[in-house]
Design a protein around this motif. Sequence first.
Motif, short mmCIF file in Angstrom:
data_model
loop_
_atom_site.label_atom_id
_atom_site.label_comp_id
_atom_site.label_asym_id
_atom_site.label_seq_id
_atom_site.Cartn_x
_atom_site.Cartn_y
_atom_site.Cartn_z
N ARG A 1 0.83 -1.21 0.00
CA ARG A 1 0.00 0.00 0.00
C ARG A 1 0.87 1.27 0.00
O ARG A 1 0.90 2.00 0.99
CB ARG A 1 -0.95 0.01 1.20
N PRO A 2 1.56 1.55 -1.08
CA PRO A 2 2.45 2.71 -1.12
C PRO A 2 1.72 4.04 -0.95
O PRO A 2 2.35 5.06 -0.68
CB PRO A 2 3.08 2.61 -2.52
N TRP A 3 0.41 4.02 -1.07
CA TRP A 3 -0.39 5.23 -0.95
C TRP A 3 -0.89 5.45 0.47
O TRP A 3 -1.51 6.46 0.77
CB TRP A 3 -1.61 5.12 -1.88
N SER A 4 -0.66 4.48 1.36
CA SER A 4 -1.28 4.52 2.69
C SER A 4 -0.49 5.35 3.69
O SER A 4 0.73 5.29 3.73
CB SER A 4 -1.46 3.11 3.23
N VAL A 5 -1.22 6.11 4.53
CA VAL A 5 -0.57 6.87 5.60
C VAL A 5 -0.98 6.33 6.96
O VAL A 5 -0.66 6.89 7.98
CB VAL A 5 -0.94 8.37 5.53
N ASP A 6 -1.72 5.22 6.97
CA ASP A 6 -2.12 4.60 8.24
C ASP A 6 -2.04 3.10 8.09
O ASP A 6 -1.76 2.57 7.03
CB ASP A 6 -3.54 5.04 8.66
N THR A 7 -2.28 2.40 9.18
CA THR A 7 -2.20 0.93 9.16
C THR A 7 -3.58 0.32 9.13
O THR A 7 -3.74 -0.87 9.37
CB THR A 7 -1.46 0.43 10.43
N GLY A 8 -4.60 1.10 8.81
CA GLY A 8 -5.94 0.55 8.73
C GLY A 8 -6.82 1.06 9.83
O GLY A 8 -6.45 1.93 10.62
N ARG A 9 -8.00 0.53 9.90
CA ARG A 9 -8.98 0.94 10.91
C ARG A 9 -8.80 0.07 12.14
O ARG A 9 -8.09 0.42 13.06
CB ARG A 9 -10.38 0.86 10.33
N TRP A 10 -9.42 -1.09 12.15
CA TRP A 10 -9.25 -1.99 13.29
C TRP A 10 -8.32 -3.15 12.93
O TRP A 10 -8.10 -4.05 13.70
CB TRP A 10 -10.60 -2.56 13.72
N TRP A 11 -7.77 -3.10 11.68
CA TRP A 11 -6.89 -4.17 11.24
C TRP A 11 -5.45 -3.89 11.65
O TRP A 11 -5.00 -2.75 11.63
CB TRP A 11 -6.93 -4.28 9.72
N SER A 12 -4.73 -4.96 11.97
CA SER A 12 -3.29 -4.80 12.14
C SER A 12 -2.67 -4.74 10.76
O SER A 12 -3.27 -5.19 9.77
CB SER A 12 -2.72 -5.99 12.92
N ASP A 13 -1.46 -4.21 10.68
CA ASP A 13 -0.81 -4.10 9.37
C ASP A 13 -0.56 -5.48 8.79
O ASP A 13 -0.69 -5.69 7.58
CB ASP A 13 0.51 -3.34 9.53
#
Length: 242
Positions: free
Chosen positions: A191-203
């Motif tokens: 996910r090169p576009w991501s600035v977070d690790t998700g909502r309730w998901w672990s990375d």
Amino acid sequence: MTWSTSELADLAGTTVNAIRHYHSLGLLEAPERKYNGYKQYRVHHLVRLIQVRRIAELGVPLAQVRADEDGVVVLGGLRQLDRCVQEEIERLHRARSDMAAILRDHAPAHTPRGFEALASRLSVADQALIHIFTRLSAGESMSRLRQMVLTEPDAVRLEFDGLHGDADEATRERVAHRIVTSRGNWRSPDRPWSVDTGRWWSDRDARQTISEALLELYNSAQQDVLSRARQYVEKQNVSLSA
């Protein structure tokens, strides 16, 4: 003056079945009966029924309504309900805005929010992958994803979409390099576009979910090209940090 059940229902703008239901909930007391067994509703029954109907019009669940000698009361008051109504109004506004975008761009009804204008250019697999991404990230991350998808050259997208499972080595190398040079490697567990690790998901869980999706959505040649693209990006990052 007295009224029958049907007459009372007409006066209050409701139905006989509703009146019976209010009786069963204890919101409307039972009236006296004539010698022939017919109910005799009076003014206080009419007032109470109108009060109950008014509260029902506000959307108050009848389970939260109680009736006593002083009138009809809402357990817990209206503040919580008011917050729920406000949230529902906001949800409906979002839904209306989404529908307007879908209709404007002639996109399928299931198109992810924000991707309506791109829907006609995306393969079924790409749309499915974006749906999964929307569950794993939000906010700024989704804005960055939209930007990457939007700026991916049509030629690169079409070449990737057109890959057959038996594509030769040279074709795979060429498409992988084109994806990297165009910065179009958004189909990636990284996910090169991501600035977070998700909502309730672990990375870790998010990466595993995306990896499973890539295996199911794309053919073997496309999977190989995406894997090569990730390796090229990793090598570039190592070279830049060295």
